[in-house]
Design a protein around this motif. Structure first.
Motif, mmCIF file in Angstrom:
data_model
loop_
_atom_site.group_PDB
_atom_site.id
_atom_site.type_symbol
_atom_site.label_atom_id
_atom_site.label_comp_id
_atom_site.label_asym_id
_atom_site.label_seq_id
_atom_site.Cartn_x
_atom_site.Cartn_y
_atom_site.Cartn_z
ATOM 1 N N GLU A 48 0.833 -1.203 0.000
ATOM 2 C CA GLU A 48 0.000 0.000 0.000
ATOM 3 C C GLU A 48 0.871 1.257 0.000
ATOM 4 O OE1 GLU A 48 -3.782 1.837 2.507
ATOM 5 O OE2 GLU A 48 -2.528 0.296 3.465
ATOM 6 N N TRP A 49 1.948 1.232 0.791
ATOM 7 C CA TRP A 49 2.886 2.358 0.846
ATOM 8 C C TRP A 49 3.513 2.599 -0.526
ATOM 9 C CZ3 TRP A 49 7.524 2.417 4.830
ATOM 10 C CH2 TRP A 49 8.209 3.639 4.758
ATOM 11 N N TRP A 50 3.955 1.520 -1.185
ATOM 12 C CA TRP A 50 4.569 1.655 -2.501
ATOM 13 C C TRP A 50 3.588 2.243 -3.511
ATOM 14 C CZ3 TRP A 50 9.183 1.471 -4.834
ATOM 15 C CH2 TRP A 50 10.255 1.128 -4.022
ATOM 16 N N GLU A 51 2.365 1.778 -3.495
ATOM 17 C CA GLU A 51 1.386 2.297 -4.454
ATOM 18 C C GLU A 51 1.071 3.771 -4.158
ATOM 19 O OE1 GLU A 51 -0.580 2.034 -7.960
ATOM 20 O OE2 GLU A 51 0.885 0.643 -7.110
ATOM 21 N N ALA A 52 0.986 4.123 -2.880
ATOM 22 C CA ALA A 52 0.759 5.529 -2.508
ATOM 23 C C ALA A 52 1.957 6.387 -2.921
ATOM 24 C CB ALA A 52 0.518 5.637 -1.007
ATOM 25 N N PHE A 53 3.145 5.849 -2.817
ATOM 26 C CA PHE A 53 4.360 6.531 -3.256
ATOM 27 C C PHE A 53 4.296 6.807 -4.759
ATOM 28 C CE2 PHE A 53 8.902 5.730 -4.670
ATOM 29 C CZ PHE A 53 9.418 6.945 -4.247
ATOM 30 N N LYS A 54 3.904 5.785 -5.531
ATOM 31 C CA LYS A 54 3.827 5.931 -6.990
ATOM 32 C C LYS A 54 2.732 6.915 -7.395
ATOM 33 C CE LYS A 54 3.365 3.315 -11.311
ATOM 34 N NZ LYS A 54 2.568 4.285 -11.995
ATOM 35 N N ARG A 56 1.288 9.200 -5.540
ATOM 36 C CA ARG A 56 1.314 10.442 -4.752
ATOM 37 C C ARG A 56 0.047 10.612 -3.911
ATOM 38 N NH1 ARG A 56 3.601 14.066 -9.615
ATOM 39 N NH2 ARG A 56 5.715 13.327 -9.476
ATOM 40 N N ASP A 57 -0.349 9.542 -3.256
ATOM 41 C CA ASP A 57 -1.537 9.581 -2.401
ATOM 42 C C ASP A 57 -1.129 10.075 -1.011
ATOM 43 O OD1 ASP A 57 -3.771 9.079 -0.786
ATOM 44 O OD2 ASP A 57 -4.343 7.328 -1.986
ATOM 45 N N LYS A 58 -1.228 11.359 -0.823
ATOM 46 C CA LYS A 58 -0.768 12.008 0.401
ATOM 47 C C LYS A 58 -1.496 11.496 1.644
ATOM 48 C CE LYS A 58 0.372 16.590 2.129
ATOM 49 N NZ LYS A 58 0.367 18.022 1.822
ATOM 50 N N ALA A 59 -2.795 11.272 1.537
ATOM 51 C CA ALA A 59 -3.576 10.808 2.694
ATOM 52 C C ALA A 59 -3.079 9.447 3.188
ATOM 53 C CB ALA A 59 -5.062 10.753 2.343
ATOM 54 N N VAL A 60 -2.794 8.556 2.269
ATOM 55 C CA VAL A 60 -2.298 7.227 2.649
ATOM 56 C C VAL A 60 -0.905 7.348 3.268
ATOM 57 C CG1 VAL A 60 -1.587 4.954 1.789
ATOM 58 C CG2 VAL A 60 -3.731 5.980 1.008
ATOM 59 N N LEU A 65 2.966 6.732 7.706
ATOM 60 C CA LEU A 65 4.177 7.232 8.355
ATOM 61 C C LEU A 65 3.859 7.804 9.735
ATOM 62 C CD1 LEU A 65 5.875 9.099 5.358
ATOM 63 C CD2 LEU A 65 5.939 6.666 5.945
ATOM 64 N N ALA A 66 4.630 7.384 10.725
ATOM 65 C CA ALA A 66 4.483 7.915 12.089
ATOM 66 C C ALA A 66 4.912 9.378 12.110
ATOM 67 C CB ALA A 66 5.342 7.100 13.060
ATOM 68 N N GLY A 88 8.740 15.627 -0.741
ATOM 69 C CA GLY A 88 9.579 15.122 -1.823
ATOM 70 C C GLY A 88 8.799 14.235 -2.786
ATOM 71 N N VAL A 89 7.910 13.418 -2.239
ATOM 72 C CA VAL A 89 7.072 12.556 -3.073
ATOM 73 C C VAL A 89 6.115 13.408 -3.912
ATOM 74 C CG1 VAL A 89 5.237 10.801 -3.029
ATOM 75 C CG2 VAL A 89 7.222 10.578 -1.516
ATOM 76 N N MET A 90 5.618 14.487 -3.336
ATOM 77 C CA MET A 90 4.650 15.351 -4.019
ATOM 78 C C MET A 90 5.309 16.280 -5.051
ATOM 79 S SD MET A 90 1.786 14.457 -2.799
ATOM 80 C CE MET A 90 2.028 12.891 -1.990
#
Length: 161
Positions: A48-54, A56-60, A65-66, A88-90
């Motif tokens: 899920e983290w990887w897909e959000a990274f790809k 750019r799903d900021k909410a996820v 992330l803590a 950086g991701v955004m």
């Protein structure tokens, strides 16, 4: 004391011992099941983290992330806070074109876990295409029944000579 009472006095401690042994075995199996469940939960969370990274799903990313998260996966090797990492991701000058998770290894000890993600990725940075193979070492902690990433560190995977 009659024979019936004597046999009851012997049977009750025996039944209590059997129940305790059975409960201990069930607790051990429950611990084993919890570890297996935690490993699968962490694998799913990594995906899920990887897909959000790809995407750019900021909410996820905010959820995974803590608040005290530190990222050690930038070229300068300086730790990035949660806010810096997500920013950086955004950043529009960076794009994940594709990625492949090759393997995920998980170690769980109580409410802490280390997840090693072996991956390859194609990115575009400031218009320039790039490919890489790396290993991400992610540290997770379980709080209130939910896993969150505390840190990530990127290790380059060197290919043959």
């Amino acid at each position: 004391m009659n024979r019936y009472m004597q046999s009851v006095r012997v049977m009750i401690p025996l039944l209590v011992c059997l129940l305790l042994v059975q409960a201990a075995g069930a607790a051990g199996r429950k611990s084993q099941v919890r570890t297996v469940d935690s490993k699968q939960e962490l694998i799913n969370l990594e995906k899920e983290w990887w897909e959000a990274f790809k995407t750019r799903d900021k909410a996820v990313l905010e959820r995974i992330l803590a608040d005290e998260f530190l990222g050690f996966d930038n070229a300068a090797a300086n730790p990035e806070t949660k806010r810096q990492w997500i920013d950086g991701v955004m950043d529009e000058s960076f794009r994940v074109d594709s990625y492949a998770i090759e393997r995920i290894d998980v170690i769980v000890v109580a409410d802490t876990a280390i997840v090693a993600v072996h991956y390859s990725m194609h990115t575009t940075v400031k218009g320039k295409a790039s490919s890489e193979r790396n290993l991400d070492l992610d540290t997770f902690v379980r709080r209130n029944g939910r896993w969150q990433a505390l840190a990530t560190a990127e290790v380059p995977v060197l290919t043959g000579k």
